[in-house]
Design a protein around this motif. Structure first.
Motif, short mmCIF file in Angstrom:
data_model
loop_
_atom_site.label_atom_id
_atom_site.label_comp_id
_atom_site.label_asym_id
_atom_site.label_seq_id
_atom_site.Cartn_x
_atom_site.Cartn_y
_atom_site.Cartn_z
N VAL A 1 -4.96 5.59 4.74
CA VAL A 1 -4.55 6.59 4.00
C VAL A 1 -4.89 6.34 2.63
CG1 VAL A 1 -1.99 5.87 5.25
CG2 VAL A 1 -2.86 4.29 3.34
N LEU A 2 -5.85 5.69 2.40
CA LEU A 2 -7.12 5.53 1.10
C LEU A 2 -7.17 6.30 0.08
CD1 LEU A 2 -7.47 1.64 1.77
CD2 LEU A 2 -5.36 2.70 0.33
N PRO A 3 -8.13 7.09 0.90
CA PRO A 3 -8.38 8.61 0.82
C PRO A 3 -7.59 9.57 -0.04
CG PRO A 3 -9.62 8.15 2.65
CD PRO A 3 -8.05 7.13 3.06
N ALA A 4 -6.18 9.79 0.59
CA ALA A 4 -4.99 10.05 0.30
C ALA A 4 -4.66 9.94 -1.26
CB ALA A 4 -4.14 10.40 1.35
N GLN A 5 -4.61 8.35 -1.43
CA GLN A 5 -4.24 7.76 -2.40
C GLN A 5 -5.10 7.65 -3.72
OE1 GLN A 5 -2.95 3.59 -1.21
NE2 GLN A 5 -1.28 4.49 -0.99
N VAL B 1 0.26 -1.57 -0.20
CA VAL B 1 -0.10 -0.18 0.27
C VAL B 1 1.34 1.48 -0.21
CG1 VAL B 1 -1.68 1.52 1.60
CG2 VAL B 1 -2.06 -0.83 1.00
N ALA B 2 2.17 0.73 1.20
CA ALA B 2 2.99 3.10 0.31
C ALA B 2 3.49 2.95 -0.06
CB ALA B 2 4.23 2.35 1.27
N ALA B 3 3.84 1.68 -1.75
CA ALA B 3 4.33 2.46 -2.13
C ALA B 3 2.93 1.89 -3.70
CB ALA B 3 5.66 0.00 -3.01
N GLN B 4 2.53 2.00 -3.66
CA GLN B 4 1.30 1.65 -4.16
C GLN B 4 1.21 1.11 -5.44
OE1 GLN B 4 -0.23 5.58 -6.07
NE2 GLN B 4 1.28 6.37 -3.60
N ALA B 5 1.23 -0.47 -4.86
CA ALA B 5 1.40 -1.37 -5.81
C ALA B 5 0.05 -1.93 -6.22
CB ALA B 5 2.54 -2.55 -5.34
N MET B 6 -0.60 -1.67 -5.37
CA MET B 6 -2.56 -1.69 -6.48
C MET B 6 -2.79 -0.82 -6.07
SD MET B 6 -3.13 -4.05 -2.58
CE MET B 6 -1.98 -5.17 -2.69
N ALA C 1 -6.82 -2.10 -2.35
CA ALA C 1 -6.46 -1.91 -1.19
C ALA C 1 -7.40 -2.01 -0.44
CB ALA C 1 -5.39 -0.91 -1.24
N ARG C 2 -8.47 -1.42 -0.26
CA ARG C 2 -9.27 -1.49 0.18
C ARG C 2 -10.30 -2.79 0.25
NH1 ARG C 2 -12.13 1.82 -1.91
NH2 ARG C 2 -11.49 3.42 0.24
N ALA D 1 -8.52 -5.64 0.29
CA ALA D 1 -7.52 -6.63 0.87
C ALA D 1 -7.19 -6.13 2.26
CB ALA D 1 -6.46 -5.88 -0.30
N ILE D 2 -7.50 -5.41 2.15
CA ILE D 2 -7.24 -4.89 3.61
C ILE D 2 -8.06 -5.60 4.63
CG2 ILE D 2 -7.89 -3.19 5.32
CD1 ILE D 2 -6.05 -1.10 3.70
N ALA D 3 -9.72 -5.95 4.32
CA ALA D 3 -10.86 -5.84 4.62
C ALA D 3 -10.52 -7.47 4.97
CB ALA D 3 -12.25 -5.44 3.82
N THR D 4 -10.40 -7.95 3.84
CA THR D 4 -9.90 -9.98 3.96
C THR D 4 -9.24 -9.99 4.93
OG1 THR D 4 -10.41 -9.93 1.37
CG2 THR D 4 -9.01 -11.49 2.48
N ALA D 5 -8.07 -9.68 5.37
CA ALA D 5 -6.48 -8.90 5.64
C ALA D 5 -7.38 -8.76 7.55
CB ALA D 5 -5.89 -8.74 5.32
N ARG D 6 -8.16 -8.12 7.50
CA ARG D 6 -8.41 -7.99 9.07
C ARG D 6 -9.53 -8.68 9.36
NH1 ARG D 6 -12.14 -5.72 12.61
NH2 ARG D 6 -10.57 -3.82 14.24
N THR D 7 -10.72 -9.36 8.61
CA THR D 7 -11.32 -10.46 9.00
C THR D 7 -10.48 -11.72 9.07
OG1 THR D 7 -12.90 -9.74 7.55
CG2 THR D 7 -13.11 -12.05 8.16
#
Length: 414
Positions: free
Chosen positions: A106-110, A63-68, A73-74, A76-82
Motif C-alpha cells: 500500500v506504500l506506493p499509493a501513499q 500505516v492505514a491512518a497514515q500516522a507515519m 513505514a517502509r 518499520a515494516i522491514a524491521t518488523a519483518r526481520t
C-alpha cells in the motif's frame, strides 16, 4: 471450512523443555524453560507470538491512518519483518510476515498521495504568501501608523511559520514583502518626526493658555470669566496634541483651573445640587449591586446579560457631580473589562480543535479497553488464568489513562 489454527499448533515441546516453532517446512528451536511443564513452556512462547501479532496490528493501523510517512513505514515494516522471522516465539510467523508484505504494497499509493498533498500544500503556501505580500504593500501605502506596526509583526510571524516553496518564488515574494516593510518603516519615521514637531508647537501653545487661565481660576465674575474659559477651550482644541504624557499633564493642569472656577461658580449658584446628588447615589448603588452580582459568576452568558442590564439602568440615570465622575467611570470600565476577560477565557476553553483532540483520545482508550475486556472474557472462559491476569492489568492501566482523558474532555464541557 477448517478451524483456524491456534498459535501452539505451529510448535512443539521436547521432554527436556526445549520449544520448537515450525516456519513453512523448517523447524527451529526458540528456547527452553527449565523446571516448567510443557504447557507452561509453550504458553510462554505463544505469548511472545501474540505480542508480535499485536505489534503488527498496531503497525497496520498506523500505516492505514497514515500516522507515519511512507519512508518511515517502509523502514518499520522491514524491521518488523526481520523481528517476526527471527522471533523466538511460537505461532504462525509466516502469516505475520505475509501481512507485513501486504502492508508494503500500500506504500506506493501513499507516496503518490503524499506528493499530491505536498503539491497542494505548496500551492496553498504560495497563495498565502502572495496574500501577505498584497496586504503588506497596502499597509506600506497607507497611514495606519500604529496598527500597521502590529500587523506587520503578525504577518512576519505568520510568514516564518509557513514552509518554504521553491527558491525563486520564495525569494521574489520575500523581496516584495521586505521592501513593503522598509517603505512603511521609512514613511512612519517621517510621519512621527513631523508629528513630534507639531506636538512641541502644541505644548508651547497649551502652556501659554494655562498661563492665561491661572488668574481666571479665582475670578468671581461668573459671566465674563465663563466666556473667557470657553474661548480658551476653543484655542486648546485648535492647538492640537502634545506628547501623550505631557498632554495628559497639561490637560490636568488646565482642567484643574477650570474646575476651580466652575466649582466655585456652582457653589455660589447652588449650594447643593440635589438632583445630581441623588443621581450619584443611584449610580453608586447600581455599581455596588452589579459588582456583587458578578462575584463568583462563571457563566459567561449570564455575566454578559447582567452587564447589559446594568448598563441599561446606569445610562438611564442622569449626570452626577464632576468630582465623582472619574471614580465611577473607573469602576464601570473595570466591570466591562471583567466580563470581556471572561468571554475571552470562554472562547479559549471551548476551542473546537482542542475539544476534538480530547474526544479522539477518549474514543481511542475506550476502544482499547473494550478489546481488552473481550480478551479477558475469552481468557476466563478458557480458564487461562495467566492471560486473564495480563488482560486485567492492561485494563487497569488503560482505565487510568481513560480517566485522565475524560477529565481533560470535561474541561471543555463545563
Amino acid at each position: 471450512m477448517s478451524e483456524p489454527q491456534a498459535p501452539s499448533d505451529f510448535g512443539r515441546v521436547d521432554p527436556d523443555g526445549t520449544v520448537y516453532v515450525t516456519v513453512g517446512d523448517t523447524e527451529r528451536s526458540v528456547g527452553q524453560i527449565p523446571d516448567s511443564t510443557p504447557d507452561e513452556a509453550m504458553a510462554f512462547y505463544v505469548r511472545r507470538y501474540e505480542n508480535l501479532a499485536a505489534e503488527v496490528g498496531l503497525l497496520e493501523a498506523r500505516v492505514a491512518a497514515q500516522a507515519m510517512s511512507p519512508e518511515e513505514a517502509r523502514t518499520a515494516i522491514a524491521t518488523a519483518r526481520t523481528n517476526v522471522m527471527e522471533a523466538n516465539a511460537v505461532g504462525d510467523l509466516q502469516a505475520l510476515a505475509a501481512r507485513l508484505d501486504a502492508l508494503s504494497e500500500v506504500l506506493p499509493a501513499q507516496i503518490e498521495a503524499r506528493k499530491a498533498q505536498r503539491a497542494e500544500q505548496n500551492a496553498a503556501t504560495v497563495a498565502a504568501k502572495e496574500a501577505m505580500v498584497a496586504e503588506a504593500e497596502t499597509l506600506a501605502a497607507g497611514e495606519d501608523w500604529r496598527g500597521g506596526v502590529d500587523r506587520f509583526r503578525v504577518l512576519l510571524d505568520e510568514w516564518k511559520a509557513l514552509p518554504r516553496v521553491d527558491r525563486a518564488t520564495d525569494n521574489e515574494l520575500w523581496h516584495r514583502f521586505s521592501s513593503a516593510r522598509t517603505q512603511y518603516t521609512r514613511r512612519r519615521k517621517a510621519h512621527f518626526s513631523d508629528l513630534n514637531q507639531r506636538r512641541d508647537t502644541a505644548k508651547a501653545a497649551k502652556e501659554a493658555i494655562i498661563a492665561e487661565a491661572e488668574p481666571l481660576a479665582e475670578s468671581t465674575d461668573w459671566g465674563a470669566t465663563s466666556a473667557a474659559f470657553r474661548d480658551l477651550m476653543q484655542r486648546w482644541k485648535a492647538a492640537g496634541s502634545a506628547r501623550r504624557g505631557e498632554d495628559d499633564a497639561l490637560w490636568t493642569r488646565f482642567r484643574g483651573l477650570q474646575d476651580t472656577f466652575f466649582e466655585a461658580r456652582t457653589a455660589a449658584q447652588s449650594a447643593v445640587d440635589g438632583e445630581q446628588a441623588e443621581n450619584l447615589a443611584a449610580k453608586q448603588a447600581l455599581v455596588d449591586q452589579v459588582e456583587r452580582d458578578l462575584e463568583g459568576v462563571t457563566d459567561v452568558e449570564a455575566a454578559k446579560a447582567t452587564h447589559r442590564e446594568f448598563l441599561a439602568k446606569y445610562n438611564e440615570v442622569g449626570h452626577v457631580p464632576r468630582a465623582a465622575m472619574r471614580d465611577l467611570d473607573g469602576r464601570v470600565r473595570a466591570i466591562g473589562d471583567k466580563v470581556s476577560a471572561m468571554e475571552a477565557e470562554e472562547w479559549k476553553r471551548t476551542d473546537p480543535e482542542a475539544r476534538k483532540r480530547a474526544e479522539d483520545t477518549v474514543a481511542m482508550f475506550e476502544a482499547q479497553i473494550a478489546k481488552l475486556q473481550a480478551d479477558l472474557a475469552a481468557a476466563e472462559s478458557k480458564g487461562d488464568a495467566r492471560k486473564a491476569k495480563d488482560a486485567s492489568r492492561s485494563i487497569e492501566t488503560y482505565q487510568s489513562w481513560l480517566d485522565q482523558a475524560r477529565a481533560t474532555l470535561a474541561d471543555f464541557t463545563r
